[in-house]
Write a protein that holds these residues in place. Structure first.
Motif, PDB file in Angstrom:
ATOM      1  N   LEU A 190       2.192  -1.967   1.668  1.00 20.05           N
ATOM      2  CA  LEU A 190       3.633  -1.787   1.559  1.00 20.05           C
ATOM      3  C   LEU A 190       4.062  -0.754   2.585  1.00 20.05           C
ATOM      4  O   LEU A 190       3.439   0.309   2.688  1.00 20.05           O
ATOM      5  N   ILE A 191       5.108  -1.047   3.341  1.00 18.70           N
ATOM      6  CA  ILE A 191       5.686  -0.052   4.231  1.00 18.70           C
ATOM      7  C   ILE A 191       7.195   0.006   3.974  1.00 18.70           C
ATOM      8  O   ILE A 191       7.775  -0.942   3.447  1.00 18.70           O
ATOM      9  N   SER A 192       7.797   1.124   4.360  1.00 18.22           N
ATOM     10  CA  SER A 192       9.235   1.269   4.158  1.00 18.22           C
ATOM     11  C   SER A 192       9.844   2.065   5.297  1.00 18.22           C
ATOM     12  O   SER A 192       9.188   2.920   5.905  1.00 18.22           O
ATOM     13  N   ALA A 193      11.117   1.795   5.559  1.00 20.42           N
ATOM     14  CA  ALA A 193      11.854   2.564   6.565  1.00 20.42           C
ATOM     15  C   ALA A 193      12.106   3.986   6.079  1.00 20.42           C
ATOM     16  O   ALA A 193      12.322   4.887   6.880  1.00 20.42           O
ATOM     17  N   ASP A 194      12.077   4.186   4.758  1.00 22.21           N
ATOM     18  CA  ASP A 194      12.359   5.497   4.169  1.00 22.21           C
ATOM     19  C   ASP A 194      11.286   5.806   3.127  1.00 22.21           C
ATOM     20  O   ASP A 194      11.074   5.026   2.192  1.00 22.21           O
ATOM     21  N   LYS A 195      10.637   6.940   3.285  1.00 17.63           N
ATOM     22  CA  LYS A 195       9.543   7.307   2.383  1.00 17.63           C
ATOM     23  C   LYS A 195       9.968   7.342   0.924  1.00 17.63           C
ATOM     24  O   LYS A 195       9.182   7.019   0.029  1.00 17.63           O
ATOM     25  N   LYS A 196      11.223   7.717   0.654  1.00 19.55           N
ATOM     26  CA  LYS A 196      11.676   7.843  -0.735  1.00 19.55           C
ATOM     27  C   LYS A 196      11.632   6.501  -1.472  1.00 19.55           C
ATOM     28  O   LYS A 196      11.517   6.465  -2.695  1.00 19.55           O
ATOM     29  N   ASN A 197      11.701   5.393  -0.729  1.00 14.23           N
ATOM     30  CA  ASN A 197      11.659   4.077  -1.363  1.00 14.23           C
ATOM     31  C   ASN A 197      10.259   3.714  -1.867  1.00 14.23           C
ATOM     32  O   ASN A 197      10.105   2.760  -2.632  1.00 14.23           O
ATOM     33  N   LEU A 198       9.259   4.468  -1.422  1.00 13.26           N
ATOM     34  CA  LEU A 198       7.882   4.216  -1.849  1.00 13.26           C
ATOM     35  C   LEU A 198       7.394   5.216  -2.888  1.00 13.26           C
ATOM     36  O   LEU A 198       6.361   5.001  -3.514  1.00 13.26           O
ATOM     37  N   ARG A 199       8.129   6.310  -3.078  1.00 11.86           N
ATOM     38  CA  ARG A 199       7.628   7.406  -3.905  1.00 11.86           C
ATOM     39  C   ARG A 199       7.337   6.973  -5.341  1.00 11.86           C
ATOM     40  O   ARG A 199       6.273   7.281  -5.891  1.00 11.86           O
ATOM     41  N   GLN A 200       8.262   6.263  -5.972  1.00  9.92           N
ATOM     42  CA  GLN A 200       8.053   5.862  -7.361  1.00  9.92           C
ATOM     43  C   GLN A 200       6.918   4.852  -7.481  1.00  9.92           C
ATOM     44  O   GLN A 200       6.142   4.883  -8.453  1.00  9.92           O
ATOM     45  N   ILE A 201       6.811   3.960  -6.515  1.00 12.67           N
ATOM     46  CA  ILE A 201       5.714   2.985  -6.520  1.00 12.67           C
ATOM     47  C   ILE A 201       4.381   3.711  -6.384  1.00 12.67           C
ATOM     48  O   ILE A 201       3.403   3.386  -7.062  1.00 12.67           O
ATOM     49  N   TYR A 202       4.348   4.706  -5.534  1.00 13.01           N
ATOM     50  CA  TYR A 202       3.153   5.543  -5.367  1.00 13.01           C
ATOM     51  C   TYR A 202       2.779   6.217  -6.686  1.00 13.01           C
ATOM     52  O   TYR A 202       1.611   6.210  -7.098  1.00 13.01           O
ATOM     53  N   LYS A 203       3.759   6.782  -7.376  1.00 15.72           N
ATOM     54  CA  LYS A 203       3.502   7.470  -8.642  1.00 15.72           C
ATOM     55  C   LYS A 203       3.026   6.498  -9.719  1.00 15.72           C
ATOM     56  O   LYS A 203       2.097   6.795 -10.478  1.00 15.72           O
ATOM     57  N   ASP A 204       3.671   5.345  -9.784  1.00 17.27           N
ATOM     58  CA  ASP A 204       3.371   4.386 -10.855  1.00 17.27           C
ATOM     59  C   ASP A 204       2.008   3.726 -10.703  1.00 17.27           C
ATOM     60  O   ASP A 204       1.385   3.348 -11.703  1.00 17.27           O
ATOM     61  N   HIS A 205       1.555   3.564  -9.456  1.00 14.82           N
ATOM     62  CA  HIS A 205       0.326   2.791  -9.226  1.00 14.82           C
ATOM     63  C   HIS A 205      -0.699   3.568  -8.404  1.00 14.82           C
ATOM     64  O   HIS A 205      -1.496   2.979  -7.672  1.00 14.82           O
ATOM     65  N   GLU A 206      -0.689   4.871  -8.564  1.00 11.74           N
ATOM     66  CA  GLU A 206      -1.596   5.724  -7.783  1.00 11.74           C
ATOM     67  C   GLU A 206      -3.064   5.382  -8.014  1.00 11.74           C
ATOM     68  O   GLU A 206      -3.896   5.484  -7.118  1.00 11.74           O
ATOM     69  N   GLU A 207      -3.384   4.932  -9.214  1.00  8.65           N
ATOM     70  CA  GLU A 207      -4.786   4.629  -9.520  1.00  8.65           C
ATOM     71  C   GLU A 207      -5.307   3.422  -8.744  1.00  8.65           C
ATOM     72  O   GLU A 207      -6.520   3.237  -8.611  1.00  8.65           O
ATOM     73  N   TRP A 208      -4.397   2.593  -8.231  1.00  5.30           N
ATOM     74  CA  TRP A 208      -4.810   1.408  -7.474  1.00  5.30           C
ATOM     75  C   TRP A 208      -4.870   1.644  -5.966  1.00  5.30           C
ATOM     76  O   TRP A 208      -5.205   0.734  -5.209  1.00  5.30           O
ATOM     77  N   LEU A 209      -4.534   2.829  -5.507  1.00  4.16           N
ATOM     78  CA  LEU A 209      -4.600   3.096  -4.075  1.00  4.16           C
ATOM     79  C   LEU A 209      -6.021   2.874  -3.574  1.00  4.16           C
ATOM     80  O   LEU A 209      -7.001   3.181  -4.272  1.00  4.16           O
ATOM     81  N   LEU A 210      -6.142   2.350  -2.368  1.00  6.43           N
ATOM     82  CA  LEU A 210      -7.468   2.144  -1.785  1.00  6.43           C
ATOM     83  C   LEU A 210      -8.097   3.503  -1.492  1.00  6.43           C
ATOM     84  O   LEU A 210      -7.520   4.323  -0.771  1.00  6.43           O
ATOM     85  N   ASP A 211      -9.265   3.741  -2.045  1.00  8.69           N
ATOM     86  CA  ASP A 211      -9.902   5.057  -1.932  1.00  8.69           C
ATOM     87  C   ASP A 211     -10.122   5.470  -0.476  1.00  8.69           C
ATOM     88  O   ASP A 211      -9.995   6.646  -0.136  1.00  8.69           O
ATOM     89  N   TYR A 212     -10.445   4.514   0.372  1.00  8.98           N
ATOM     90  CA  TYR A 212     -10.716   4.828   1.777  1.00  8.98           C
ATOM     91  C   TYR A 212      -9.508   5.502   2.440  1.00  8.98           C
ATOM     92  O   TYR A 212      -9.658   6.367   3.305  1.00  8.98           O
ATOM     93  N   ASP A 213      -8.298   5.098   2.043  1.00 10.61           N
ATOM     94  CA  ASP A 213      -7.075   5.626   2.651  1.00 10.61           C
ATOM     95  C   ASP A 213      -6.311   6.576   1.732  1.00 10.61           C
ATOM     96  O   ASP A 213      -5.201   6.993   2.046  1.00 10.61           O
ATOM     97  N   ARG A 214      -6.900   6.917   0.606  1.00  8.89           N
ATOM     98  CA  ARG A 214      -6.199   7.718  -0.404  1.00  8.89           C
ATOM     99  C   ARG A 214      -5.747   9.067   0.143  1.00  8.89           C
ATOM    100  O   ARG A 214      -4.618   9.512  -0.103  1.00  8.89           O
ATOM    101  N   GLU A 215      -6.602   9.744   0.874  1.00  4.29           N
ATOM    102  CA  GLU A 215      -6.254  11.069   1.398  1.00  4.29           C
ATOM    103  C   GLU A 215      -5.049  10.995   2.333  1.00  4.29           C
ATOM    104  O   GLU A 215      -4.130  11.815   2.258  1.00  4.29           O
ATOM    105  N   GLN A 216      -5.055   9.989   3.208  1.00  4.28           N
ATOM    106  CA  GLN A 216      -3.919   9.822   4.128  1.00  4.28           C
ATOM    107  C   GLN A 216      -2.633   9.509   3.360  1.00  4.28           C
ATOM    108  O   GLN A 216      -1.560  10.028   3.699  1.00  4.28           O
ATOM    109  N   ILE A 217      -2.735   8.682   2.319  1.00  2.00           N
ATOM    110  CA  ILE A 217      -1.561   8.328   1.537  1.00  2.00           C
ATOM    111  C   ILE A 217      -1.044   9.543   0.758  1.00  2.00           C
ATOM    112  O   ILE A 217       0.150   9.829   0.741  1.00  2.00           O
ATOM    113  N   ASN A 218      -1.963  10.269   0.125  1.00  2.00           N
ATOM    114  CA  ASN A 218      -1.565  11.448  -0.648  1.00  2.00           C
ATOM    115  C   ASN A 218      -0.836  12.473   0.210  1.00  2.00           C
ATOM    116  O   ASN A 218       0.082  13.147  -0.259  1.00  2.00           O
ATOM    117  N   SER A 219      -1.257  12.593   1.453  1.00  2.20           N
ATOM    118  CA  SER A 219      -0.647  13.586   2.341  1.00  2.20           C
ATOM    119  C   SER A 219       0.819  13.279   2.614  1.00  2.20           C
ATOM    120  O   SER A 219       1.586  14.177   2.967  1.00  2.20           O
TER     121      SER A 219
END
Length: 216
Positions: A184-213
């Motif tokens: 998922l990509i977005s023109a505005d980070k705020k549009n991804l924030r809730q999705i990130y919070k709701d499904h954080e456990e499904w983030l790909l571990d390999y890229d988790r650190e980059q996403i968390n940052s």
């Protein structure tokens, strides 16, 4: 008045300037999430059921039924093959008229110097509630498993097909690349924030650190 193709290109230029719509979306844009869809033993009914469930859940977090969408279908051009009106994807859009489909070609999307890197493109604009996205995501999940159905192509065939769901209202692009994951990509980070919070456990571990940052 703009054509559908002009409207589509204008949207990308206004909101995703410089982006080439190609895989992997996660590494091609600065506000991005990458999800792991895999759970359990590969090529079992339970495995595909869970991958499709996760993809559907994420889709429904990013798209409301009333959202306007560009549904973009890319098919690697082999000889004279074209995108047929009878293809699986078109049949997943309610009451789709031929006039609603814009056809074009994309050259050198992955190989800048190759004369063989040609994609046939179909662009449809519709509201999300017209698209049987659950069936489309399920078919994408089966891309590398030719005996499983439904499929984006004919049974037993391997072809390079890509599907992008572009949310015009929320300025989000979703690409499920296969049974393994979804970007998922977005023109505005705020549009991804809730999705990130709701499904954080499904983030790909390999890229988790980059996403968390991006969000912490």
């Amino acid at each position: 008045m703009q054509t559908r193709k002009q409207e589509y290109r204008q949207f990308l230029n206004d909101n995703f300037k410089g982006l080439k719509l190609r895989k992997p979306l996660f590494y091609n844009w600065h506000f991005a999430l990458r999800f792991n869809l895999q759970e359990g033993r590969t090529n079992t009914d339970e495995y595909f059921k869970e991958a499709t469930r996760r993809a559907t859940t994420i889709f429904e977090s990013a798209f409301d039924n009333s959202d306007k969408i560009f549904l973009v279908f890319m098919d690697f051009k082999y000889r004279r093959r074209k995108i047929r009106l009878s293809n699986f994807l078109f049949n997943q859009v309610d009451n789709l008229e031929k006039s609603e489909i814009c056809f074009s070609k994309e050259m050198n999307l992955y190989e800048p110097s190759s004369k063989f890197d040609i994609r046939n493109i179909a662009i449809i604009k519709a509201t999300a509630d017209r698209i049987n996205y659950k069936m489309v995501l399920k078919a994408i999940c089966h891309s590398d498993f030719p005996l499983r159905e439904p499929r984006l192509d004919q049974k037993g065939a391997f072809t390079e097909k890509e599907i992008y769901f572009i949310n015009i209202d929320k300025k989000i692009i979703l690409n499920m690349y296969d049974d393994r994951g979804l970007d998922l990509i977005s023109a505005d980070k705020k549009n991804l924030r809730q999705i990130y919070k709701d499904h954080e456990e499904w983030l790909l571990d390999y890229d988790r650190e980059q996403i968390n940052s991006q969000f912490k």
